[in-house]
Motif scaffolding. Structure first.
Motif, short mmCIF file in Angstrom:
data_model
loop_
_atom_site.label_atom_id
_atom_site.label_comp_id
_atom_site.label_asym_id
_atom_site.label_seq_id
_atom_site.Cartn_x
_atom_site.Cartn_y
_atom_site.Cartn_z
N ALA A 25 0.82 -1.21 0.00
CA ALA A 25 0.00 0.00 0.00
C ALA A 25 0.86 1.26 0.00
CB ALA A 25 -0.93 -0.01 1.20
N ASP A 26 2.02 1.23 0.63
CA ASP A 26 2.84 2.45 0.68
C ASP A 26 3.37 2.83 -0.70
OD1 ASP A 26 4.54 0.26 0.63
OD2 ASP A 26 6.09 1.24 1.83
N ILE A 27 3.72 1.84 -1.52
CA ILE A 27 4.20 2.15 -2.87
C ILE A 27 3.05 2.68 -3.72
CG2 ILE A 27 5.20 1.17 -4.97
CD1 ILE A 27 6.72 -0.80 -3.22
N THR A 28 1.89 2.09 -3.58
CA THR A 28 0.72 2.56 -4.33
C THR A 28 0.35 3.98 -3.92
OG1 THR A 28 -0.08 0.28 -4.41
CG2 THR A 28 -1.66 2.02 -4.92
N LEU A 29 0.34 4.26 -2.63
CA LEU A 29 0.02 5.61 -2.17
C LEU A 29 1.08 6.62 -2.59
CD1 LEU A 29 -1.39 4.90 1.39
CD2 LEU A 29 -2.64 5.58 -0.65
N GLU A 30 2.33 6.21 -2.57
CA GLU A 30 3.41 7.10 -3.00
C GLU A 30 3.26 7.45 -4.48
OE1 GLU A 30 8.28 7.39 -2.84
OE2 GLU A 30 7.32 5.43 -2.64
N THR A 31 2.88 6.47 -5.29
CA THR A 31 2.68 6.71 -6.71
C THR A 31 1.52 7.67 -6.94
OG1 THR A 31 3.47 4.47 -7.16
CG2 THR A 31 2.32 5.60 -8.95
N ILE A 32 0.42 7.45 -6.25
CA ILE A 32 -0.75 8.34 -6.41
C ILE A 32 -0.41 9.75 -5.94
CG2 ILE A 32 -3.10 8.76 -5.57
CD1 ILE A 32 -3.46 5.70 -5.54
N LEU A 33 0.29 9.86 -4.81
CA LEU A 33 0.67 11.17 -4.30
C LEU A 33 1.62 11.88 -5.27
CD1 LEU A 33 0.52 13.15 -1.90
CD2 LEU A 33 2.57 12.02 -1.02
N ALA A 34 2.55 11.14 -5.86
CA ALA A 34 3.48 11.74 -6.83
C ALA A 34 2.74 12.26 -8.05
CB ALA A 34 4.54 10.71 -7.24
N VAL A 35 1.78 11.51 -8.55
CA VAL A 35 1.01 11.95 -9.71
C VAL A 35 0.18 13.19 -9.37
CG1 VAL A 35 -0.86 11.29 -11.28
CG2 VAL A 35 1.00 9.70 -10.83
N LEU A 36 -0.41 13.22 -8.19
CA LEU A 36 -1.19 14.39 -7.79
C LEU A 36 -0.30 15.63 -7.64
CD1 LEU A 36 -3.69 12.87 -5.20
CD2 LEU A 36 -4.17 13.66 -7.51
N ILE A 37 0.87 15.47 -7.07
CA ILE A 37 1.79 16.60 -6.92
C ILE A 37 2.26 17.08 -8.29
CG2 ILE A 37 4.11 17.25 -6.11
CD1 ILE A 37 3.57 15.54 -3.64
N LEU A 38 2.54 16.16 -9.20
CA LEU A 38 2.92 16.56 -10.55
C LEU A 38 1.80 17.30 -11.26
CD1 LEU A 38 4.97 13.51 -11.88
CD2 LEU A 38 5.73 15.87 -11.68
N CYS A 39 0.57 16.82 -11.11
CA CYS A 39 -0.57 17.51 -11.72
C CYS A 39 -0.71 18.91 -11.15
CB CYS A 39 -1.86 16.72 -11.51
SG CYS A 39 -1.96 15.22 -12.47
N LEU A 40 -0.57 19.06 -9.85
CA LEU A 40 -0.67 20.36 -9.21
C LEU A 40 0.44 21.30 -9.69
CD1 LEU A 40 -2.19 22.04 -7.07
CD2 LEU A 40 -0.55 21.16 -5.41
N GLY A 41 1.64 20.78 -9.81
CA GLY A 41 2.75 21.60 -10.29
C GLY A 41 2.59 22.02 -11.73
N ILE A 42 2.09 21.14 -12.57
CA ILE A 42 1.88 21.47 -13.98
C ILE A 42 0.77 22.50 -14.14
CG2 ILE A 42 1.09 20.54 -16.19
CD1 ILE A 42 2.62 17.95 -15.44
N VAL A 43 -0.32 22.31 -13.41
CA VAL A 43 -1.44 23.25 -13.51
C VAL A 43 -1.06 24.62 -12.95
CG1 VAL A 43 -3.76 23.72 -12.63
CG2 VAL A 43 -3.22 21.49 -13.58
N SER A 44 -0.34 24.65 -11.83
CA SER A 44 0.02 25.94 -11.25
C SER A 44 1.05 26.69 -12.09
CB SER A 44 0.54 25.77 -9.82
OG SER A 44 1.77 25.08 -9.84
N GLY A 45 1.80 25.99 -12.91
CA GLY A 45 2.80 26.64 -13.75
C GLY A 45 2.32 26.96 -15.15
N SER A 46 1.07 26.63 -15.46
CA SER A 46 0.57 26.88 -16.81
C SER A 46 0.25 28.35 -16.99
CB SER A 46 -0.67 26.03 -17.08
OG SER A 46 -1.73 26.42 -16.24
N PRO A 47 0.33 28.86 -18.22
CA PRO A 47 0.03 30.27 -18.45
C PRO A 47 -1.46 30.55 -18.27
CG PRO A 47 0.42 29.16 -20.52
CD PRO A 47 0.75 28.18 -19.44
N GLU A 48 -1.80 31.83 -18.22
CA GLU A 48 -3.19 32.23 -18.05
C GLU A 48 -4.01 31.76 -19.24
OE1 GLU A 48 -5.78 36.34 -17.81
OE2 GLU A 48 -3.68 36.37 -17.24
#
Length: 146
Positions: free
Chosen positions: A56-79
């Motif tokens: 479960a820890d590897i699965t949760l780490e993968t999901i958390l990593a994908v969510l953090i990447l999505c947040l970083g990509i969306v926050s860095g996108s232009p207007e």
């Protein structure tokens, strides 16, 4: 804002790489202690089972990593631009931007409206003109078919 999104993306990528490496290492673990040790690379490949359940820890780490990447990509996108093209064209006209400098628009240098070149093409069906003609025809009596 760009530094914030870059840091999120870097952290997300590190977390994702760690999760992938952990999943790989977990897949290499022998299924039980009673198996003989691996003697060659052919037995190594045959021992990899794609149906291995990840902890479960590897699965949760993968999901958390994908969510953090999505947040970083969306926050860095232009207007974002307006969804309605007419609002976007009006915004360009109001700001009096030259489309040839920006390299945008299908009309090239034909004024400030990027769609003026499309509307003024030879052989292009003028919907607005046809609508005006139809409205005038209806006001005049509409052809007399009863």
């Amino acid at each position: 804002m760009a530094v914030h999104s870059a840091a999120l993306n870097l952290f997300g990528l590190i977390l994702l790489f760690h999760a992938v490496y952990s999943a790989y290492e977990h897949a290499l673990l022998p299924p039980s202690i009673s198996l003989p040790p691996l003697s060659s690379s052919s037995t190594l490949l045959s021992s990899l089972n794609p149906r291995i359940d990840l902890p479960a820890d590897i699965t949760l780490e993968t999901i958390l990593a994908v969510l953090i990447l999505c947040l970083g990509i969306v926050s860095g996108s232009p207007e974002l631009r307006p969804v309605k093209w007419a609002e976007w064209a009006g915004k360009l006209e109001r700001e009096k931007q030259d489309l040839t400098d920006a390299g945008a628009g299908a009309g090239g240098g034909m004024g400030r409206n990027p769609y003026r070149g499309l509307d003024e093409r030879v052989g292009f069906l003028d919907i607005r003109g046809a609508r005006r003609e139809f409205a005038a025809w209806v006001r005049e009596g509409g052809g007399g078919a009863s």
